[in-house]
Design a protein around this motif. Sequence first.
Motif, short mmCIF file in Angstrom:
data_model
loop_
_atom_site.label_atom_id
_atom_site.label_comp_id
_atom_site.label_asym_id
_atom_site.label_seq_id
_atom_site.Cartn_x
_atom_site.Cartn_y
_atom_site.Cartn_z
N PRO A 44 39.71 38.07 44.17
CA PRO A 44 39.04 39.38 44.03
C PRO A 44 39.60 40.26 42.91
O PRO A 44 39.23 41.43 42.84
CB PRO A 44 39.29 40.03 45.39
CG PRO A 44 40.61 39.48 45.82
CD PRO A 44 40.63 38.06 45.33
N VAL A 45 40.48 39.75 42.08
CA VAL A 45 41.04 40.55 40.99
C VAL A 45 40.92 39.80 39.67
O VAL A 45 40.74 38.58 39.65
CB VAL A 45 42.53 40.91 41.25
CG1 VAL A 45 42.67 41.86 42.40
CG2 VAL A 45 43.35 39.65 41.49
N THR A 46 41.03 40.55 38.58
CA THR A 46 40.97 39.96 37.24
C THR A 46 42.19 40.42 36.45
O THR A 46 42.79 41.46 36.77
CB THR A 46 39.69 40.39 36.51
OG1 THR A 46 39.64 41.83 36.46
CG2 THR A 46 38.46 39.87 37.21
N PRO A 47 42.58 39.66 35.42
CA PRO A 47 43.73 40.07 34.61
C PRO A 47 43.57 41.48 34.05
O PRO A 47 42.50 41.88 33.61
CB PRO A 47 43.74 39.03 33.48
CG PRO A 47 43.12 37.82 34.10
CD PRO A 47 42.06 38.34 35.02
N GLY A 48 44.66 42.24 34.13
CA GLY A 48 44.64 43.62 33.65
C GLY A 48 44.56 44.63 34.77
O GLY A 48 44.95 45.79 34.57
N GLN A 49 44.04 44.23 35.93
CA GLN A 49 44.00 45.15 37.06
C GLN A 49 45.39 45.31 37.68
O GLN A 49 46.25 44.43 37.54
CB GLN A 49 43.02 44.66 38.12
CG GLN A 49 41.56 44.78 37.73
CD GLN A 49 40.63 44.42 38.87
OE1 GLN A 49 40.71 43.33 39.44
NE2 GLN A 49 39.73 45.34 39.22
N SER A 50 45.60 46.41 38.36
CA SER A 50 46.86 46.66 39.06
C SER A 50 46.66 46.45 40.55
O SER A 50 45.57 46.70 41.08
CB SER A 50 47.35 48.08 38.79
OG SER A 50 47.67 48.26 37.43
N VAL A 51 47.72 45.98 41.20
CA VAL A 51 47.63 45.68 42.63
C VAL A 51 48.86 46.20 43.35
O VAL A 51 49.94 46.34 42.76
CB VAL A 51 47.49 44.17 42.89
CG1 VAL A 51 46.16 43.65 42.37
CG2 VAL A 51 48.65 43.38 42.26
N LEU A 52 48.68 46.49 44.63
CA LEU A 52 49.78 46.81 45.53
C LEU A 52 49.83 45.70 46.57
O LEU A 52 48.80 45.32 47.12
CB LEU A 52 49.54 48.16 46.21
CG LEU A 52 50.63 48.62 47.18
CD1 LEU A 52 51.85 49.08 46.41
CD2 LEU A 52 50.13 49.74 48.08
N TYR A 53 51.02 45.16 46.81
CA TYR A 53 51.15 44.06 47.75
C TYR A 53 52.38 44.28 48.61
O TYR A 53 53.21 45.15 48.34
CB TYR A 53 51.25 42.72 47.00
CG TYR A 53 52.32 42.68 45.94
CD1 TYR A 53 53.59 42.17 46.21
CD2 TYR A 53 52.07 43.15 44.66
CE1 TYR A 53 54.57 42.15 45.24
CE2 TYR A 53 53.04 43.13 43.68
CZ TYR A 53 54.29 42.63 43.97
OH TYR A 53 55.26 42.62 43.00
N GLY A 54 52.52 43.50 49.68
CA GLY A 54 53.59 43.69 50.64
C GLY A 54 54.96 43.43 50.07
O GLY A 54 55.14 42.65 49.12
N LYS A 55 55.95 44.07 50.67
CA LYS A 55 57.32 43.99 50.19
C LYS A 55 57.85 42.57 50.15
O LYS A 55 58.52 42.17 49.20
CB LYS A 55 58.22 44.85 51.08
CG LYS A 55 59.71 44.73 50.78
CD LYS A 55 60.52 45.48 51.81
CE LYS A 55 62.01 45.25 51.57
NZ LYS A 55 62.83 45.89 52.62
#
Length: 244
Positions: free
Chosen positions: A105-116
Amino acid sequence: RTMMNRFVLAAFVLSAPAVAFLPSRNFHHRIVSQLSATMLEGREIPGELQPLSNFVLVKVKEAAAQTAGGIVLPDQAKEKPTEGTVVSTGPGKTFLETNVAISVPVTPGQSVLYGKYDGSKLDYNDEEHTLIRDTDILLIYDDEEMTVENAIPAWDRVLVKVEVEEEKTNSGIMLVQSAEFKSKASEGQVVSIGPGKITSTGDRAPMNIAVGDYVKFREYAGTEIRIQGADYLVVQAAECLAKW
């Protein structure tokens, strides 16, 4: 005599072949190779790192950059940055029973938040990266800084605004309970929802929660974050028990 030596040296320089002062082809090739080399854990690898299946290669943002971006993780999560920029993605995964492909669901250049604790850390091109599954992604945003307006929950997750519990002393002073002793928030208002999960038939499962709903969920459910000074939880829709 000194002046004569200078004239002789100048004549030698002007008469020497220009090619003698140019780097060799092999030297140029070595320089280009060094500049374009891909490094993994301190060693050169042939070609770029390409994630497989539904894995995502993420360049980890520094903790200072996260704070500047307006997002503050809870105290227990500050040891490891959990924001990053997508570098590359795998092709996605396939349901074995139905052979339905699910793209990342993401493409290069996007920012993401993920678990520790999600992902596998690695040193890629002398910078900290991590490989996470697309199911580990909590929030996605396109701008450099995360805000409530641009943060989109992944899959069937919802972003919920919660209220910090406070106590009032006899003198009327409001005291915020410490994270160690306060009970975890278990309700709040939904401010953003994800698109939903993809089923084995390839259809998108509908979300039964809408923006503006208030939801009740289990204590300790979801992931705590703070965006622009306000407390939020990223919770899976399946963890919500009721709404109104």
